[in-house]
Design an enzyme around this catalytic site. Structure first.
Site, mmCIF file in Angstrom:
data_model
loop_
_atom_site.group_PDB
_atom_site.id
_atom_site.type_symbol
_atom_site.label_atom_id
_atom_site.label_comp_id
_atom_site.label_asym_id
_atom_site.label_seq_id
_atom_site.Cartn_x
_atom_site.Cartn_y
_atom_site.Cartn_z
ATOM 1 N N GLY A 133 10.964 8.434 19.238
ATOM 2 C CA GLY A 133 10.966 8.690 17.794
ATOM 3 C C GLY A 133 11.477 7.483 17.028
ATOM 4 N N SER A 135 9.016 5.604 14.456
ATOM 5 C CA SER A 135 8.344 5.544 13.153
ATOM 6 C C SER A 135 8.620 6.766 12.297
ATOM 7 C CB SER A 135 6.840 5.445 13.359
ATOM 8 O OG SER A 135 6.535 4.366 14.184
ATOM 9 N N SER A 167 4.250 9.987 20.222
ATOM 10 C CA SER A 167 3.272 10.285 21.283
ATOM 11 C C SER A 167 3.824 11.308 22.266
ATOM 12 C CB SER A 167 2.917 9.007 22.045
ATOM 13 O OG SER A 167 2.495 8.016 21.166
ATOM 14 N N GLU A 250 8.222 -2.062 25.838
ATOM 15 C CA GLU A 250 6.936 -1.444 25.493
ATOM 16 C C GLU A 250 5.834 -2.509 25.476
ATOM 17 O OE1 GLU A 250 6.469 0.275 21.524
ATOM 18 O OE2 GLU A 250 4.913 1.593 22.304
ATOM 19 N N SER A 382 2.534 -3.773 15.205
ATOM 20 C CA SER A 382 1.144 -4.160 14.933
ATOM 21 C C SER A 382 0.910 -5.652 15.212
ATOM 22 C CB SER A 382 0.777 -3.822 13.487
ATOM 23 O OG SER A 382 1.514 -4.653 12.636
ATOM 24 N N GLU A 384 -0.176 -8.015 13.323
ATOM 25 C CA GLU A 384 0.365 -8.943 12.309
ATOM 26 C C GLU A 384 1.869 -9.115 12.488
ATOM 27 O OE1 GLU A 384 -1.524 -6.317 11.698
ATOM 28 O OE2 GLU A 384 -3.353 -7.063 10.782
HETATM 29 C C1 LIG Z 1 -1.630 5.370 19.294
HETATM 30 C C2 LIG Z 1 -0.296 5.187 18.639
HETATM 31 C C3 LIG Z 1 0.833 5.667 19.285
HETATM 32 C C4 LIG Z 1 2.083 5.524 18.680
HETATM 33 N N1 LIG Z 1 3.171 6.058 19.323
HETATM 34 C C5 LIG Z 1 4.371 6.021 18.702
HETATM 35 C C6 LIG Z 1 5.509 6.672 19.302
HETATM 36 O O1 LIG Z 1 5.418 7.266 20.377
HETATM 37 N N2 LIG Z 1 6.678 6.643 18.655
HETATM 38 C C7 LIG Z 1 6.824 6.002 17.444
HETATM 39 O O2 LIG Z 1 7.944 6.004 16.911
HETATM 40 N N3 LIG Z 1 5.774 5.379 16.844
HETATM 41 C C8 LIG Z 1 4.555 5.389 17.441
HETATM 42 N N4 LIG Z 1 3.469 4.785 16.831
HETATM 43 C C9 LIG Z 1 3.656 4.189 15.496
HETATM 44 C C10 LIG Z 1 3.509 2.702 15.469
HETATM 45 O O3 LIG Z 1 4.594 2.069 16.069
HETATM 46 C C11 LIG Z 1 3.330 2.322 13.989
HETATM 47 O O4 LIG Z 1 2.059 2.839 13.614
HETATM 48 C C12 LIG Z 1 3.352 0.827 13.777
HETATM 49 O O5 LIG Z 1 4.654 0.365 13.948
HETATM 50 C C13 LIG Z 1 2.823 0.404 12.399
HETATM 51 O O6 LIG Z 1 3.493 1.098 11.376
HETATM 52 P P1 LIG Z 1 2.686 1.872 10.220
HETATM 53 O O7 LIG Z 1 1.661 2.742 10.884
HETATM 54 O O8 LIG Z 1 3.708 2.517 9.321
HETATM 55 O O9 LIG Z 1 1.906 0.751 9.423
HETATM 56 P P2 LIG Z 1 2.452 -0.201 8.249
HETATM 57 O O10 LIG Z 1 3.791 -0.715 8.604
HETATM 58 O O11 LIG Z 1 2.295 0.515 6.951
HETATM 59 O O12 LIG Z 1 1.426 -1.385 8.346
HETATM 60 C C14 LIG Z 1 0.081 -1.307 7.820
HETATM 61 C C15 LIG Z 1 -0.552 -2.688 8.012
HETATM 62 O O13 LIG Z 1 0.180 -3.676 7.262
HETATM 63 C C16 LIG Z 1 0.589 -4.740 8.131
HETATM 64 N N5 LIG Z 1 1.929 -5.204 7.755
HETATM 65 C C17 LIG Z 1 3.025 -4.436 7.473
HETATM 66 N N6 LIG Z 1 4.089 -5.218 7.222
HETATM 67 C C18 LIG Z 1 3.661 -6.519 7.341
HETATM 68 C C19 LIG Z 1 4.298 -7.792 7.229
HETATM 69 N N7 LIG Z 1 5.596 -7.904 6.937
HETATM 70 N N8 LIG Z 1 3.559 -8.897 7.473
HETATM 71 C C20 LIG Z 1 2.222 -8.815 7.767
HETATM 72 N N9 LIG Z 1 1.575 -7.647 7.879
HETATM 73 C C21 LIG Z 1 2.275 -6.506 7.687
HETATM 74 C C22 LIG Z 1 0.630 -4.119 9.518
HETATM 75 O O14 LIG Z 1 0.496 -5.069 10.531
HETATM 76 C C23 LIG Z 1 -0.562 -3.167 9.463
HETATM 77 O O15 LIG Z 1 -1.771 -3.865 9.726
HETATM 78 C C24 LIG Z 1 2.206 4.887 17.415
HETATM 79 C C25 LIG Z 1 1.065 4.398 16.769
HETATM 80 C C26 LIG Z 1 -0.183 4.544 17.354
HETATM 81 C C27 LIG Z 1 -1.374 4.026 16.615
#
Ligand SMILES: Cc1cc2nc3c(=O)[nH]c(=O)nc-3n(C[C@H](O)[C@H](O)[C@H](O)COP(=O)(O)OP(=O)(O)OC[C@H]3O[C@@H](n4cnc5c(N)ncnc54)[C@H](O)[C@@H]3O)c2cc1C
Length: 404
Positions: A133, A135, A167, A250, A382, A384
């Site tokens: 946990g 995000s 997940s 991870e 991600s 980026e």
């Molecule tokens: C299949 C899957 C499994 C997952 N499993 C887990 C889990 O088990 N536990 C958990 O806690 N989380 C989990 N996640 C969450 C994952 O870690 C987040 O989705 C990820 O950290 C991105 O955060 P966000 O989705 O809030 O996107 P955002 O942070 O909103 O980002 C959106 C976009 O903006 C870009 N961006 C954001 N900030 C910047 C910056 N400073 N510079 C450049 N670009 C930027 C990002 O790269 C991305 O392309 C999972 C996600 C997926 C897709």
């Protein structure tokens, strides 16, 4: 005995043990039985899980005193090689959720003796599934903004808030969470890593359906959930350091398996291309452009595999959080997604199916795999964000102007 002779005798031992314990009925069926989105309860698979867990070879390099194999990296590689030869596979990393790939190694580094004794042996046996946990709806890449809070109630922690993209949370027994334990401190200094038992009324999970058609992750709500007082991993308010280390594990775990097709992958891109595109008079793949691109991909995948092995070997014993995992994670995502693109191109119109009798199972799986793999460059940090880490920590470039 020399090192080489020792390893050869270990190879004999591994071979003999596998011959005695791996059920041949599930040979080559790893991908089907232990897919990322489901684990079958095939009786032979269950027998294999128990045998592997008891031997400690599902976590071969973890300390034997907590249920691991106590083996060297080279011995672990030998087990892996011998397993591949007979179509065997290690199902435990998938069966333990985040337990083997992420939480376990972090508990081994930061846990108290009591935490190690309690949590590591069930992970090594694949008895428990762990979720993670991190995000929250407004704290993904900008993880330090998280608001889920844990209050000290004397004999326990009281947890309230929401996590998202957790997940496997709907079938997890344990969850490792980043929670805010100090709202007055600068944001990265008020976070702790807390372990919670999922089997309690204060935790609710709601699955989220994905583009690939499955639902492996959830929204998770904490409503007066409780955690034992001794379940903080590492220092109180020191969760940022623990959390970053877990993310490194991870990223490392995402650096090779899928890009190389996984231990259980039997059909290669070359086989597939010969079958769907056909061969010329010399027996070579009929499309020279595709042939060149497949060769290019295979070289990248091999370079990725070897570099990963080298970095993991170098990182062994070095507990410093390094940016190498970020480079490897991005490279692995790119190689893996390229493989999926090539697979769909090779399948041609047979790579357009979602369901139905016009398509074979592996064709449908390829389409869903291609879609699911899009997530690889998002989870674990991600693409980026990894580039930002590389820019800052390796290239020495200034901090990005955005928060992250
Ligand atoms: C299949 C899957 C499994 C997952 N499993 C887990 C889990 O088990 N536990 C958990 O806690 N989380 C989990 N996640 C969450 C994952 O870690 C987040 O989705 C990820 O950290 C991105 O955060 P966000 O989705 O809030 O996107 P955002 O942070 O909103 O980002 C959106 C976009 O903006 C870009 N961006 C954001 N900030 C910047 C910056 N400073 N510079 C450049 N670009 C930027 C990002 O790269 C991305 O392309 C999972 C996600 C997926 C897709």
């Amino acid at each position: 005995m020399s090192d080489d002779a020792n390893l050869e005798s270990f190879r004999e031992e591994a071979r003999a043990w596998l011959a005695d314990n791996f059920p041949s009925a599930i040979s080559g069926r790893g991908a089907e039985l232990v897919g990322m989105e489901s684990v079958s309860r095939d009786p032979d698979l269950e027998k294999w899980r128990v045998a592997l867990g008891e031997k400690g070879w599902g976590t071969p390099t973890w300390p034997a005193e907590y249920g691991g194999g106590g083996l060297s990296q080279k011995q672990a590689q030998i087990i892996d090689q011998e397993m591949r030869k007979i179509g065997a596979f290690n199902p435990l990393p998938v069966m333990a959720g985040m337990g083997i790939t992420m939480v376990g190694p972090t508990i081994l580094e930061y846990g108290t003796e009591a935490q190690k004794q309690k949590h590591i042996p069930p992970i090594c046996r694949g008895d428990v599934f762990w979720a993670l946990g991190y995000s929250e709806p407004n704290a993904g890449s900008d993880l330090a903004s998280l608001q889920c809070k844990a209050e000290d109630k004397g004999d326990h922690w009281l947890v309230n808030g929401q996590k998202t993209w957790t997940s496997g949370a709907d079938h997890a027994q344990w969850i490792g969470c980043l929670v805010r334990t100090d709202f007055d401190a600068p944001k990265r200094d008020g976070i702790s890593f807390l372990i919670l038992d999922m089997d309690q009324p204060g935790i609710e999970t709601r699955p989220i359906e994905l583009i690939g058609g499955s639902s492996p992750f959830c929204e998770t709500f904490f409503n007066d959930a409780k955690a034992d007082k001794d379940e903080v991993l590492g220092e109180l308010n020191g969760g940022w350091t623990v959390g970053k280390r877990l993310l490194q594990h991870e990223r490392q775990s995402q650096t090779g398996a899928r890009a190389s097709g996984g231990a259980a992958a039997k059909v290669t891109l070359q086989d597939l291309a010969l079958k769907y595109v056909g061969a010329d008079d010399d027996g070579k793949l009929a499309d020279p452009d595709l042939r060149a691109r497949i060769a290019d991909h295979l070289m990248k995948a091999q370079a990725q595999r070897l570099t990963t092995q080298r970095v993991i070997a170098e990182a062994k014993g070095n507990h410093k959080v390094s940016a190498a995992a970020s480079i490897l994670k991005n490279a692995a995502s790119a190689v893996s997604q390229e493989k999926d693109e090539l697979t769909l191109e090779i399948l041609g119109h047979q790579g357009l199916g979602w369901e139905g009798h016009d398509f074979q199972d592996h064709e449908l799986a390829a389409v869903r795999g291609w879609l699911s793999a899009k997530a690889m460059s998002i989870y674990g940090g991600s693409f980026e964000i990894q580039n930002n880490i590389i820019a800052k920590n390796i290239l020495g470039l200034p901090e990005t102007t955005q928060k992250g």
